[in-house]
Every structure is written in structure tokens, then in C-alpha cells.
Design an enzyme around this catalytic site. Structure first.
Site, PDB file in Angstrom:
ATOM      1  N   GLY A   1      -1.522   8.631  61.461  1.00 32.92           N
ATOM      2  CA  GLY A   1      -2.430   7.840  61.546  1.00 32.92           C
ATOM      3  C   GLY A   1      -3.977   8.320  61.457  1.00 32.92           C
ATOM      4  O   GLY A   1      -3.965   9.507  61.497  1.00 32.92           O
TER       5      GLY A   1
ATOM      6  N   GLU B   1     -34.021  -5.515  51.406  1.00 37.15           N
ATOM      7  CA  GLU B   1     -33.110  -6.026  52.242  1.00 37.15           C
ATOM      8  C   GLU B   1     -32.774  -7.721  52.131  1.00 37.15           C
ATOM      9  O   GLU B   1     -31.885  -8.204  52.180  1.00 37.15           O
ATOM     10  CB  GLU B   1     -33.408  -5.919  53.895  1.00 37.15           C
TER      11      GLU B   1
END
Length: 649
Positions: free
Chosen positions: A195, A418
Site C-alpha cells: 500500500g 485564476e
């Protein structure tokens, strides 16, 4: 007790050294006061000596002026007594003091013993000062945690229900082996937990030992190998011997890839220390003798580099994948960590879980801790939702750089940049909903556009990847159209867009011209993968076609973004004005701008979900702006999750 004996020994050695130095100094001082034989005879015949004392061969006498002098004859002086009697000198005699045998031995062999002691001390320090000192090279460094000291159970592990089910059989076997043995079943001898970092592999292994109430040996893969040849193999033997004495028990090896890498890989020799350690581990796990009642659990995030002999049935029979938690798992992990802090009534775990996709168990624990720190700074008694939102913003986008001073032109350029990202994302149907836009410098970025998908991603599709490229180009295009100038703030956008386009063509077969074929070269490192040489299986002509396809995809999506921003110039101006006023706007305010309504006032904190959709969420982050280096930072748990999702076939 051992430390006390060690300190006593050190002080004894220091005392012997000081005593030796003092005696040598005393002897040298006596020799410096001794007079010559001619001077002694001259003073004796001149009547200057009134009394004398004879000790062995040394003569101490006092002259008429009161001076005390020592005379040491070179050999035996047979006329000494007669000379003293003739000159009427009062004298006395006493035998020479004899050194004890112990003192003679100490002064004779003291330096040798001191050198031996210093060598042993140095060897103990090189080996960590462990039990046995310099003779404990082959002793295992495994730390034993018995059932009385391990209070972790499956109740403390959340977010990995499938992994817990896989290892429940091991707990049942350790509790009642006859249940499996009477049916001819054999419990797996080894379990390999695979994992990402922070998913709870070590915690799950401790929970297995805590549930089964058996001894638990914990060791890291790097603890086997030392500077001396053969130490690693000896420590593996000693570890399994200790485990067999305490069977049934569990051995947990963390980061097993440190010693379990495939043999013969890389440019090193074939008989190095790491391979000897691996060979011994292979024998101990499933060799001629076997290891009954000893279950080996190992953890790694690099299963691709492990030796095939280590992965075969009979050694690591079972591989347990511990994945990143989904929304239910994140909620369960949050509830586990929230038990440790005082939580306000307005905190909703499912809302927080939806807003942090891609987080591992360690990331969620860090989120709760950061929220508690924010509450402590504000002198609060309880941790509320606002603290969790601030902590989430800090982890995703970085800490606010409040000390950074931007000019009005720089802030306006960042706001246009942005706004370009946000308007393109809000205009394309396959784009993820925009959660928040800010022009407050965070981390290494001057501004951030944060998108939250409506559900956890399993795979990425072609139209989603093309949309993501268009959103990434929105910032540069907005600068070009509205600021009439371009900056370095889009460098990271271009890097990510180019990588997505290249992967579409070379890895995922998403090009009609080149078809479903992999054109990517082997990019594995020499010492990390299994290949030593880099091979090229693609011709120069095909590589030119690959470049042309990448250029076509980028140009088409650049044109899509340009058209959207030209058609929505009024919305770009409105969002830029809102950013200049509030510095941060949320999904509700973005919806107002896209609908042409007046922008509502900003809220204290923002909760995900304003864009509608399912109750589960995934993530994608767009981070822009530039620091002094001219490059933005797009590294975050969410960005990592998005990349992992795009690699899923």
C-alpha cells in the site's frame, strides 16, 4: 544496573591512569633532587652532614644549613656505613617499601588493559551498545512486544475493511489452530501488505498481534545489514530462533524491500551482503526445517522490486492490498482520531471526509492535529468546523504567506490568471466543480484554483483528460487576453498539460492516428527497477508522429480555452473584481458570477458540495503562480491522488 557498572569501570580506569601519572611524576621529582657522589663525599668529609636516613639504596641527609638532600648511589656502596661512622654522622635505616603483586600487575599490564577496554567500548558504540557489546554482531535487533503491552485491536484500525477481512483468518488460526488443521488446511506462512505510505500497514500488523494475544516481533528491513559481512544472515537466523521459542508468534518486517530486492538487479556484484541476508530469509521462511507457528508479516510500497522467490506460495502466500480509503473509510478514520480531541457540535465527519479525497490515514491524522492546533491558537475550548476547514486549506494549498507583499498589478494579474482557470472549468461539462479560488499566496504559489470532483475517481476517460488540459491553459490565456502580458506563473500548468497529452498518446492509446499501442520508453531507474539497460523499440519516424499528435492535442485544447474566455469576458472581469475585493471566493460565489448575479458576501468557512452531485468525492487541484524561482508548486495529497487515478487502466 549495566549503566552503573559501566560508569564504575570508566572511573576505575581513570583513577589508574591518574595514579600512574602521579607516581611517575614523584619518581622523576626525586631523581631531580638527587646529588652527585662527589658532592656527597665532599659534604660528608667537610662535616656539613649532621644526620642521615638510609632507605634501601637511597640516602637522605640534612646539611648544616637545614637543606634536605637525597643521594642515590649508582651501585652498591660498601664503604657508605664506614664513611658515616668516621665523620660522626647520626644515621638510621629502614627497609625499602615493596610494591604489592597486585600493584605491580596493574602498573605492568595497565596500559594494555586500557587499550583493550577502549577497543571494546568503540566496538559497542559501532554496534549501538547492544546487549553483548562487541560480541553481539549476529544478535537480532527485533523488538518484542508481548500481549500485555499491545493494546491495539481491529477497533483502532479503520478505512481498510477488506484488508482486515483478509487477515482475520490469521487471528483465528493463532487463537484456534485445530479449527484449520483438522480439515487439512494450512495457514499462510507469510502475509505481504502492499500500500501507499501512511495507509496503516504497520498499525494493521499490530492489531493482528493484539487480537490474537501472541508475541509480536517488530524489525525494519534496514536493521539486518551492517558494515560487517555475514551479520545480516546471522541476525535473520537469531530472529527466527527467538520466534520459534515464543511460537505461536508474529514477525513483522517493515520496509522489506531494503533486503528483499530481486537478486542480480543493478550493476552490483552477485554475492553482496544484502543477497546473503535475503537467501537466509528465504531458507528460514520455507527451507528444509521450516518455521512452525511463526507467521511473517511484511510491509512495503515497492512490491515490484521484490525477489520472485520471496513472493511465491510457501513464503508470502498472500498479498493484502491496503489502499487509500474511500469516503466511508475516511469518515471512519476521522471518527477514530476525533475521539482524542474535544469536538464542537457543528463538526460533521462526513462533510470533512468528502472534502479531503486522496488522503491516507496518516494524512487524516495530520488533518485532525492541525485543526486542534488552529483551535489552540485561537484559545478555543473545542475544535469546530472552521478549524478543520483552515487545516484542510493549509494541507492542500500550503500555509498562507502573509508576509509576502504584492503590488496591485501583481495581484490583478494573479486574479486574472485564476479567473481563467475557474471560468474554463465552470464552462466545460466534464470539468470538476470549482470549490474555491484564492489569490492569497500559499506555499510556493501566488494563487490557487481548487476543484473537487463529485465522486471518488476510479478511472480517467479521454474527455475528462482533454477537459483538464483546457482548464490548465485557462490561466495563461487569461493573462494574454486581459493583462496583455504573460508571466512565468503558467510553467507548472504547461508541464502538467504536456504530461497528460503525452500519456494519452504513448500510454493509453487515445490517439486515432497512432492507435492502441504503447510508445513510452522504459523510464525505470537502474537500481530501482529490474532493467539495467535502456531499450528503444520505437523508430524515429514514429517518435515524430508522437510529437505531432501531442502538439495537435495541446493546440486544440488551447483553442477551446481561448474561445471560452473570449465569449465570457464579462464573467472573467466580474470574477477578477470579486477576487480583488475578497481575495478568496467559494463555490456559491462562483455560481453567482456564472449566473450573472451579484456576488454574495463571503462566508466564514466553506463546506464542499455546493456544486451538487453525489455524497462521495474525489479530487483535483490546480495550483498556479510563481515564486522567485518562477515555478509553482502542485504537490499535494490530492494532486498525487489525481495522478494515480490517471494511471489506472
Amino acid at each position: 544496573m549495566n549503566n552503573m557498572l559501566k560508569n564504575i569501570g570508566i572511573w576505575v580506569v581513570i583513577g589508574l591512569v591518574v595514579l600512574t601519572v602521579v607516581q611517575q611524576f614523584d619518581k622523576s621529582s626525586r631523581k631531580s633532587d638527587a646529588v652527585a657522589y662527589s658532592q656527597f663525599i665532599e659534604e660528608l668529609r667537610g662535616g656539613k652532614i649532621s644526620e642521615a636516613s638510609i632507605e634501601g639504596r637511597n640516602v637522605e641527609y640534612r646539611t648544616s644549613d637545614g637543606k634536605k638532600v637525597t643521594y642515590i648511589p649508582g651501585g652498591y656502596d660498601k664503604d657508605l656505613i664506614n664513611d658515616l661512622l668516621k665523620n660522626n654522622v647520626k644515621f638510621s635505616g629502614k627497609p625499602e617499601e615493596q610494591q604489592s603483586i597486585l600493584t605491580s600487575i596493574l602498573f605492568s599490564f595497565g596500559p594494555i588493559l586500557l587499550l583493550i577496554g577502549a577497543w571494546i567500548f568503540m566496538m559497542r558504540q559501532m554496534q549501538g551498545g547492544g546487549k553483548g557489546g562487541a560480541f553481539s554482531f549476529g544478535k537480532s535487533r527485533a523488538r518484542m512486544l508481548d500481549e500485555t503491552n499491545n493494546s491495539i485491536t481491529f477497533a483502532d484500525v479503520a478505512g481498510c475493511d477488506e484488508a482486515k477481512e483478509e487477515v482475520t483468518e490469521i487471528v483465528d488460526f493463532l487463537k484456534d489452530p485445530s479449527k484449520f488443521q483438522k480439515l487439512g488446511g494450512r495457514i499462510p506462512r507469510g502475509v505481504l501488505m502492499v500500500g501507499s505510505p501512511g495507509t496503516g500497514k504497520t498499525l494493521l500488523a499490530k492489531a493482528i498481534a493484539g487480537e490474537a494475544k501472541v508475541p509480536f516481533f517488530s524489525i525494519s528491513g534496514s536493521d539486518f545489514v551492517e558494515m560487517f559481512v555475514g551479520v545480516g544472515a546471522a541476525r535473520v537466523r537469531d530472529m527466527f530462533e527467538q520466534a520459534k521459542k515464543n511460537a505461536p508468534c508474529i514477525i513483522f518486517i517493515d520496509e522489506i524491500d531494503a533486503v528483499g530486492r530481486q537478486r542480480g538487479a543493478g550493476l552490483g556484484g552477485g554475492n553482496d551482503e544484502r543477497e546473503q541476508t535475503l537467501n537466509q530469509m528465504l531458507v528460514e521462511m520455507d527451507g528444509f526445517e521450516g518455521s512452525q507457528g511463526v507467521i511473517v508479516i511484511a510491509a512495503t510500497n515497492r512490491p515490484d522490486v521484490l525477489d520472485p522467490a520471496l513472493m511465491r506460495p510457501g513464503r508470502f502466500d498472500r498479498q493484502v492490498v491496503v489502499p487509500l480509503p474511500d469516503i466511508r473509510g475516511r469518515e471512519q478514520i476521522l471518527q477514530v482520531h476525533m475521539r482524542k480531541v474535544p469536538i464542537a457540535a457543528d463538526v460533521k465527519a462526513h462533510v470533512i471526509a468528502r472534502g479531503c479525497p486522496g488522503f491516507s490515514g496518516a494524512d487524516i491524522a495530520n488533518l485532525v492535529n492541525e485543526a486542534a492546533l488552529f483551535a489552540a491558537r485561537a484559545n478555543k475550548r473545542l475544535v469546530d468546523m472552521e478549524d478543520f476547514e483552515r487545516a484542510k486549506d493549509k494541507i492542500y494549498m500550503g500555509a498562507e504567506r502573509k508576509s509576502m507583499v504584492l503590488t496591485e498589478d501583481e495581484k490583478r494579474a494573479t486574479a486574472y490568471h485564476e479567473s481563467g482557470h475557474a471560468i474554463v472549468a465552470a464552462s466545460l461539462p466534464k470539468a470538476d466543480p470549482v470549490h474555491k479560488v484564492t489569490i492569497i499566496p500559499r506555499g510556493r504559489a501566488l494563487g490557487v484554483t481548487w476543484q473537487l470532483p463529485e465522486r471518488d475517481r476510479i478511472s480517467l476517460y479521454k474527455d475528462q483528460m482533454l477537459t483538464e488540459i483546457s482548464v490548465l491553459f485557462g490561466g495563461r490565456i487569461a493573462e494574454d487576453l486581459f493583462v496583455k502580458n504573460i508571466s512565468t506563473g503558467a510553467s507548472n500548468d504547461f508541464e502538467r498539460a504536456t504530461k497528460i497529452a503525452r500519456d494519452m498518446v504513448t500510454r493509453y492509446g487515445m490517439s486515432d492516428l497512432l492507435g492502441p499501442m504503447v510508445y513510452a520508453e522504459n523510464e525505470g531507474e537502474v537500481f530501482l527497477g529490474r532493467s539495467v539497460t535502456q531499450t528503444r523499440n520505437v523508430s524515429e519516424e514514429t517518435l515524430q508522429k508522437v510529437d505531432l499528435e501531442i502538439r495537435r492535442i495541446i493546440d486544440e485544447q488551447y483553442a477551446v480555452s481561448t474561445k471560452i474566455l473570449k465569449d465570457n469576458a464579462d464573467k472573467v472581469e466580474a470574477m477578477t473584481a470579486a477576487l480583488m475585493e475578497y481575495e478568496t471566493i467559494d463555490a456559491d460565489q462562483i455560481a453567482d458570477i456564472m449566473a450573472g448575479r451579484p456576488v454574495r458576501a463571503i462566508k466564514t468557512y466553506n463546506t464542499p458540495g455546493s456544486g451538487g452531485g453525489d455524497s462521495s468525492a474525489g479530487t483535483a487541484v490546480s495550483t498556479d503562480g510563481a515564486d522567485s524561482g518562477g515555478k509553482a508548486d502542485a504537490t499535494s495529497p490530492a494532486a498525487a491522488s489525481s495522478k494515480a487515478a490517471s494511471d489506472t487502466p
